[in-house]
Enzyme design. Sequence first.
Site, PDB file in Angstrom:
ATOM      1  N   GLU A 193      50.816  38.604  28.949  1.00  0.00           N
ATOM      2  CA  GLU A 193      49.734  39.391  29.551  1.00  0.00           C
ATOM      3  C   GLU A 193      48.868  38.525  30.462  1.00  0.00           C
ATOM      4  OE1 GLU A 193      48.169  43.301  27.209  1.00  0.00           O
ATOM      5  OE2 GLU A 193      47.082  41.472  26.786  1.00  0.00           O
TER       6      GLU A 193
ATOM      7  N   HIS B  64      72.602  31.943  14.859  1.00  0.00           N
ATOM      8  CA  HIS B  64      73.843  32.662  14.577  1.00  0.00           C
ATOM      9  C   HIS B  64      73.904  33.967  15.347  1.00  0.00           C
ATOM     10  CE1 HIS B  64      74.919  29.835  11.312  1.00  0.00           C
ATOM     11  NE2 HIS B  64      73.611  29.626  11.398  1.00  0.00           N
TER      12      HIS B  64
ATOM     13  N   LYS C  93      49.565  54.090  29.993  1.00  0.00           N
ATOM     14  CA  LYS C  93      48.505  54.884  29.354  1.00  0.00           C
ATOM     15  C   LYS C  93      48.209  56.124  30.186  1.00  0.00           C
ATOM     16  CE  LYS C  93      45.897  51.113  27.218  1.00  0.00           C
ATOM     17  NZ  LYS C  93      44.647  50.371  27.276  1.00  0.00           N
TER      18      LYS C  93
END
Length: 442
Positions: A284, A305, A419
């Site tokens: 951010e 792995h 948003k």
Amino acid sequence: MLELNTSNCTPFLPEDWLTSRLDALESARVKLEEGSGLGGAYTGWVHLPRDYDKEEFARIQAAAERIRSDSQALVVIGIGGSYLGARAVVELLHSPNFNLTHKGGPDIYFAGNGLSSDAMLEVIELVKDKDFSINVISKSGTTTEPAVAFRIFKALLEEKYGKEGARRRIYATTDAHKGALKGLADAEGYEEFVVPDAVGGRYSVLTAVGLLPIACAGVDIAALMEGAAQAMEALAAPGADNPAWQYAAARHALYTQGKKVEILVGYEPSFRFFGEWWKQLFGETEGKDGKALFPASVEFTADLHSMGQYIQQGERLMLETVVRFARSRGSVTIPHDPDNVDGLNFLAGKDLSFVAEQAMRGTLLAHVDGGVPNLVVTAPARDAQSVGWLIYFFEYACGLSGYLLEINPFDQPGVEAYKNNMYALLGKPGYEDRKAELEARL
Ligand code: PA5
């Protein structure tokens, strides 16, 4: 207190990787110190370990004691910067299995960090028959996910204890003056804690945002702040020896040479959420204007792995930053087996941490041989003081890094895009035109 080893990174870099950046780092240092750079109004975290509100700190400790004595569970409601730091520290200093292993104090559940009905129902089920309290955390006080979760848990609490009983079990951490949560907390008389104006969400773990839940988990928050204060003092000193300067310079140099991804590597399962916090911090802060390393994280040896294959031989686009703790808390000795069918007797009598250390060293060299530069950060122990140091180290290096990239390290305009679409699709008043436009595209 904390060491940075750049020796497995520098072979990938030109000789002047650090010296050529000293002027820019000095300029970045002054911007952080004086709040005089882009986004300078949000550099309140820089001196926070020294200048924090001591009266509020004592109230946090008192509230945590109260919650620890009157609650079997604490629901911590928040998202992003109002969530990740607390969870990272609780897990790192305790365990991802906190609720199964803690001694004393409440179980801790995190809610409001997504919109999953199933996750919400699970937490409701887990707390409804327990004595529980709520810490609702939102700087803006208007973020949808925590606001919806708070409505639900507040109703549950009021049903259980009545309005007055619930009031005494709700702790609100929000802006000092504005926002819907502030209005509600004032009106209902909840105990309130402040997210300082000058501290953005991703830099707020050492404010009440992180400190109250962390203290409820039984962590010594004074030691956490002490570690951060030591880091603040040490890292304020300008120069090529400063590990935050070296870290910021190395990752910037690698980025300018074409690296695209920085992987934070931990060897402790309890480190996983620290990686989540770190990803938000760097992602951010830096990810704007079409720039920046993409922050990723892995847990070794488990991910060796799975992701280990890509890191060793996939596209050569990453660097690794390994965080290791010099000491384990306990010791596990590998037993001798007279039959030795598994052929492991060469390890008999050895401590498991010795095996882990060799795995780390071997992996580091393999990855370096595979073209992945490695930086290694060593903290002395998995304790509150070291973690305070580590938090401040990454915050400070991140601030420096943002200025090296010549972006505003302290805004996050990109977060608004989803948003606005969500509000429109939900039918929030004022978004009618956008709703029609979006529906037509879906
Ligand atoms: O770093 C940030 O600014 C964000 O991650 C916010 O912390 C997050 O969106 C939550 O915001 P608020 O605390 O206002 O609810």
